[in-house]
Write a protein that holds these residues in place. Structure first.
Motif, PDB file in Angstrom:
ATOM      1  N   VAL A 321       6.927  -5.643   3.170  1.00 59.80           N
ATOM      2  CA  VAL A 321       5.812  -6.583   3.296  1.00 59.80           C
ATOM      3  C   VAL A 321       4.611  -5.902   3.938  1.00 59.80           C
ATOM      4  O   VAL A 321       4.709  -5.325   5.029  1.00 59.80           O
ATOM      5  N   LEU A 322       3.476  -5.984   3.228  1.00 61.61           N
ATOM      6  CA  LEU A 322       2.213  -5.486   3.750  1.00 61.61           C
ATOM      7  C   LEU A 322       1.481  -6.633   4.439  1.00 61.61           C
ATOM      8  O   LEU A 322       1.485  -7.762   3.935  1.00 61.61           O
ATOM      9  N   PRO A 323       0.807  -6.387   5.567  1.00 59.16           N
ATOM     10  CA  PRO A 323      -0.008  -7.454   6.155  1.00 59.16           C
ATOM     11  C   PRO A 323      -1.177  -7.792   5.237  1.00 59.16           C
ATOM     12  O   PRO A 323      -1.601  -6.962   4.421  1.00 59.16           O
ATOM     13  N   ALA A 324      -1.698  -9.002   5.365  1.00 57.10           N
ATOM     14  CA  ALA A 324      -2.789  -9.446   4.488  1.00 57.10           C
ATOM     15  C   ALA A 324      -3.986  -8.509   4.574  1.00 57.10           C
ATOM     16  O   ALA A 324      -4.694  -8.291   3.580  1.00 57.10           O
ATOM     17  N   SER A 325      -4.215  -7.929   5.749  1.00 54.02           N
ATOM     18  CA  SER A 325      -5.367  -7.037   5.923  1.00 54.02           C
ATOM     19  C   SER A 325      -5.221  -5.734   5.139  1.00 54.02           C
ATOM     20  O   SER A 325      -6.190  -5.000   4.958  1.00 54.02           O
ATOM     21  N   LEU A 326      -3.996  -5.436   4.667  1.00 54.29           N
ATOM     22  CA  LEU A 326      -3.758  -4.231   3.874  1.00 54.29           C
ATOM     23  C   LEU A 326      -3.430  -4.574   2.417  1.00 54.29           C
ATOM     24  O   LEU A 326      -2.833  -3.773   1.706  1.00 54.29           O
ATOM     25  N   ALA A 327      -3.837  -5.749   1.980  1.00 50.83           N
ATOM     26  CA  ALA A 327      -3.515  -6.211   0.623  1.00 50.83           C
ATOM     27  C   ALA A 327      -4.077  -5.286  -0.453  1.00 50.83           C
ATOM     28  O   ALA A 327      -3.533  -5.219  -1.564  1.00 50.83           O
ATOM     29  N   ASP A 328      -5.127  -4.549  -0.136  1.00 51.09           N
ATOM     30  CA  ASP A 328      -5.711  -3.638  -1.126  1.00 51.09           C
ATOM     31  C   ASP A 328      -4.753  -2.498  -1.485  1.00 51.09           C
ATOM     32  O   ASP A 328      -4.935  -1.829  -2.513  1.00 51.09           O
ATOM     33  N   LEU A 329      -3.738  -2.256  -0.654  1.00 52.03           N
ATOM     34  CA  LEU A 329      -2.750  -1.209  -0.942  1.00 52.03           C
ATOM     35  C   LEU A 329      -1.700  -1.676  -1.942  1.00 52.03           C
ATOM     36  O   LEU A 329      -0.945  -0.868  -2.466  1.00 52.03           O
ATOM     37  N   TYR A 330      -1.660  -2.966  -2.181  1.00 53.66           N
ATOM     38  CA  TYR A 330      -0.681  -3.547  -3.108  1.00 53.66           C
ATOM     39  C   TYR A 330      -1.030  -3.147  -4.534  1.00 53.66           C
ATOM     40  O   TYR A 330      -2.185  -3.231  -4.949  1.00 53.66           O
ATOM     41  N   GLY A 331      -0.048  -2.641  -5.292  1.00 54.55           N
ATOM     42  CA  GLY A 331      -0.344  -2.252  -6.660  1.00 54.55           C
ATOM     43  C   GLY A 331       0.821  -1.560  -7.329  1.00 54.55           C
ATOM     44  O   GLY A 331       1.919  -1.438  -6.760  1.00 54.55           O
ATOM     45  N   GLU A 332       0.597  -1.094  -8.558  1.00 62.24           N
ATOM     46  CA  GLU A 332       1.677  -0.539  -9.369  1.00 62.24           C
ATOM     47  C   GLU A 332       2.190   0.807  -8.844  1.00 62.24           C
ATOM     48  O   GLU A 332       3.368   1.105  -8.968  1.00 62.24           O
ATOM     49  N   ARG A 333       1.290   1.630  -8.275  1.00 55.34           N
ATOM     50  CA  ARG A 333       1.750   2.966  -7.850  1.00 55.34           C
ATOM     51  C   ARG A 333       2.718   2.877  -6.669  1.00 55.34           C
ATOM     52  O   ARG A 333       3.799   3.473  -6.712  1.00 55.34           O
ATOM     53  N   PRO A 334       2.395   2.160  -5.597  1.00 54.97           N
ATOM     54  CA  PRO A 334       3.401   2.020  -4.542  1.00 54.97           C
ATOM     55  C   PRO A 334       4.655   1.301  -5.028  1.00 54.97           C
ATOM     56  O   PRO A 334       5.765   1.597  -4.574  1.00 54.97           O
ATOM     57  N   ALA A 335       4.495   0.359  -5.973  1.00 55.39           N
ATOM     58  CA  ALA A 335       5.669  -0.308  -6.543  1.00 55.39           C
ATOM     59  C   ALA A 335       6.540   0.691  -7.286  1.00 55.39           C
ATOM     60  O   ALA A 335       7.777   0.615  -7.258  1.00 55.39           O
ATOM     61  N   GLY A 336       5.910   1.660  -7.956  1.00 56.38           N
ATOM     62  CA  GLY A 336       6.666   2.692  -8.653  1.00 56.38           C
ATOM     63  C   GLY A 336       7.464   3.562  -7.693  1.00 56.38           C
ATOM     64  O   GLY A 336       8.620   3.921  -7.965  1.00 56.38           O
ATOM     65  N   ARG A 337       6.856   3.918  -6.561  1.00 55.50           N
ATOM     66  CA  ARG A 337       7.582   4.698  -5.545  1.00 55.50           C
ATOM     67  C   ARG A 337       8.739   3.876  -4.970  1.00 55.50           C
ATOM     68  O   ARG A 337       9.817   4.399  -4.708  1.00 55.50           O
ATOM     69  N   LEU A 338       8.485   2.590  -4.773  1.00 60.47           N
ATOM     70  CA  LEU A 338       9.540   1.714  -4.254  1.00 60.47           C
ATOM     71  C   LEU A 338      10.671   1.589  -5.272  1.00 60.47           C
ATOM     72  O   LEU A 338      11.851   1.476  -4.897  1.00 60.47           O
ATOM     73  N   ALA A 339      10.327   1.639  -6.559  1.00 60.39           N
ATOM     74  CA  ALA A 339      11.352   1.588  -7.607  1.00 60.39           C
ATOM     75  C   ALA A 339      12.261   2.809  -7.539  1.00 60.39           C
ATOM     76  O   ALA A 339      13.470   2.712  -7.779  1.00 60.39           O
ATOM     77  N   GLN A 340      11.699   3.973  -7.224  1.00 59.87           N
ATOM     78  CA  GLN A 340      12.522   5.171  -7.047  1.00 59.87           C
ATOM     79  C   GLN A 340      13.494   4.987  -5.893  1.00 59.87           C
ATOM     80  O   GLN A 340      14.668   5.363  -5.990  1.00 59.87           O
TER      81      GLN A 340
END
Length: 362
Positions: A321-340
Motif C-alpha cells: 500500500v502506497l500512501p495517498a501522497s505517493l499515488a503518482d508512483l502507482y502504475g504498471e511498471r511497479p506492478a510488473g516488479r511486484l508480479a516478479q
C-alpha cells in the motif's frame, strides 16, 4: 605451534609446542619421516586435542594459509578468498598425504604459492596430518587473521568488540559507495518487515546476511547500468569481510547481482553460485525481487520506504500500500516488479493506494 581450545568466546586450555616449520625442519634434519615422529610425540602432550573430536580446527598462521592456497589451486576453487576457506576432513587427508611426500614442486597448483614458502609446506602438512590424527576434526577452517589482529582487537572498547564485523564493514561500504546510507538502513528494516509479512523464517545468520545485503544493495550505482551487477558482485565476493563464510559471501554477492541483472537470469556468475546452497540462492532471489520493487518506488532516496506498508487482505491476498501522497508512483511498471516477486514467492500480491485503487499482479 600453539593449540588453544575455544568455545564461543570462552578460551580454554592451551599448549605451545616446538613444531614451527623451520624449527621442525632443523630438528628432523630435513627428514619428513623423522618430522612426523617428532610431531606425533609432541602432540601426545596436547591432551586438549581429544576434546576437539568432531569439531572444526581453525588454522591460523602463514604456513596453514599457504597450504590452503595450494589446496585452492589444486581443486580449482572459484573464489580466491582465504578467510573462512573450509576443507573437509576427507579432502584434507588426501591433500596432506600428497604434499607430505616432499615432491612439492610436482604438486598441481604449486605455482600459486611463493617460492620462499614452498620448502616448508611438507613440514606444515606433516604437522597438520598428526593434528588431524589426534583430534579427528570435522573440517579445517582457515583464518586470514592472526595474532596481530587479535592484539588490535584487544585494544578496542567493549562496545566495539561486540559489534558485528560483517555489518560494520557493509555499513562502511554503504557510506563510501551508495547514494544514501539512510536509505540502506531503511532497506534493512523494510526487508525485515517484508520477510515477516510473507512468513519467511530466518536463522540468525540468514538475518545477518540479509542485513548486510541490504546495506550493500546500492554500492554499484556509479557503474554503467549494464555492469552494475558484475561490479557489485566482484566487490562483494572479494571484499575484506569477516564474520561470514564462503556460502554466506556467495549469498551477499548473488543477491546484489540478481537485484541488478534480473532474478530469473540463470547465467549470472555460475562459479559463485556454486558456493551457495539452494536455500541461500532462493533467499538471494527473493531478497533481490523485493529490492527491485522498492528501488523503483524510492529511486534510492530516503524517507519513502517507511511510508510503504503491507496489508493482509481477504483470500490470502497481500497488498503493498502506497500512501495517498505517493499515488503518482502507482502504475504498471511497479506492478510488473511486484508480479516478479509474486511469481518467485508463489503469493497473491496487490499494488494499492491508500483510500484509492488497487491492481492485482500476475
Amino acid at each position: 605451534l600453539e593449540l588453544v581450545d575455544v568455545a564461543g568466546e570462552a578460551i580454554g586450555d592451551g599448549i605451545t609446542l616446538p613444531l614451527g616449520g623451520l624449527r621442525l625442519q632443523d630438528m628432523a634434519k630435513n627428514s619428513l619421516t623423522q618430522a612426523a615422529k617428532i610431531a606425533r610425540d609432541e602432540l601426545a602432550k596436547a591432551k586438549l586435542l581429544k576434546g576437539g573430536q568432531g569439531r572444526p580446527f581453525y588454522a591460523v598462521g602463514g604456513t596453514w594459509r599457504n597450504l590452503a592456497r595450494l589446496h585452492m589451486e589444486m581443486t580449482n576453487y572459484p573464489l580466491g578468498v582465504m578467510h573462512h576457506y573450509e576443507i573437509s576432513a576427507e579432502s584434507a587427508a588426501n591433500f596432506l598425504k600428497q604434499v607430505a611426500k616432499a615432491e612439492i614442486e610436482k604438486v598441481k597448483g604449486i605455482e600459486g604459492v611463493s617460492k620462499n614458502r614452498r620448502s616448508l609446506l611438507p613440514y606444515g602438512a606433516v604437522v597438520l596430518q598428526e593434528i588431524m590424527a589426534a583430534m579427528q576434526p570435522s573440517k579445517i577452517i582457515v583464518s586470514a587473521l592472526g595474532v596481530r589482529e587479535g592484539f588490535l582487537y584487544s585494544l578496542l572498547d567493549e562496545a566495539e568488540q561486540k559489534a558485528d564485523p560483517l555489518i560494520s564493514a557493509s555499513e562502511e561500504l554503504a557510506r563510501l559507495r551508495s547514494r544514501s546510507v539512510t536509505h540502506a538502513h531503511e532497506l534493512v528494516d523494510w526487508t525485515a518487515k517484508t520477510f515477516a509479512a510473507f512468513g519467511i523464517d530466518e536463522t540468525e545468520d540468514e538475518a545477518r546476511y540479509r542485513h548486510a545485503a541490504a546495506l550493500l544493495a546500492d554500492i554499484g550505482w556509479r557503474a554503467h547500468p549494464e555492469y552494475r551487477g558484475k561490479q557489485s558482485l566482484n566487490i562483494i565476493a572479494h571484499a575484506s569481510f569477516f564474520g561470514v563464510d564462503h556460502p554466506g559471501r556467495a549469498f551477499l554477492a548473488m543477491a546484489n547481482a540478481y537485484r541488478h541483472d534480473g532474478i530469473f537470469n540463470e547465467a549470472i556468475a555460475p562459479e559463485i553460485k556454486a558456493l551457495a546452497p539452494p536455500r541461500y540462492l532462493e533467499r538471494a532471489r527473493v531478497l533481490a525481487a523485493m529490492m527491485r520493487v522498492v528501488y523503483l518506488l524510492t529511486a534510492s532516496m530516503p524517507g519513502i520506504m517507511p511510508r510503504l506498508k503491507w496489508e493482509q487482505r481477504a483470500n490470502g491476498v497481500l497488498a503493498l500500500v502506497l500512501p495517498a501522497s505517493l499515488a503518482d508512483l502507482y502504475g504498471e511498471r511497479p506492478a510488473g516488479r511486484l508480479a516478479q516477486l509474486a511469481r518467485i514467492t508463489n503469493r497473491r500480491l496487490v499494488l494499492a493506494v491508500e483510500g484509492g485503487p488497487s491492481m492485482s499482479v500476475k
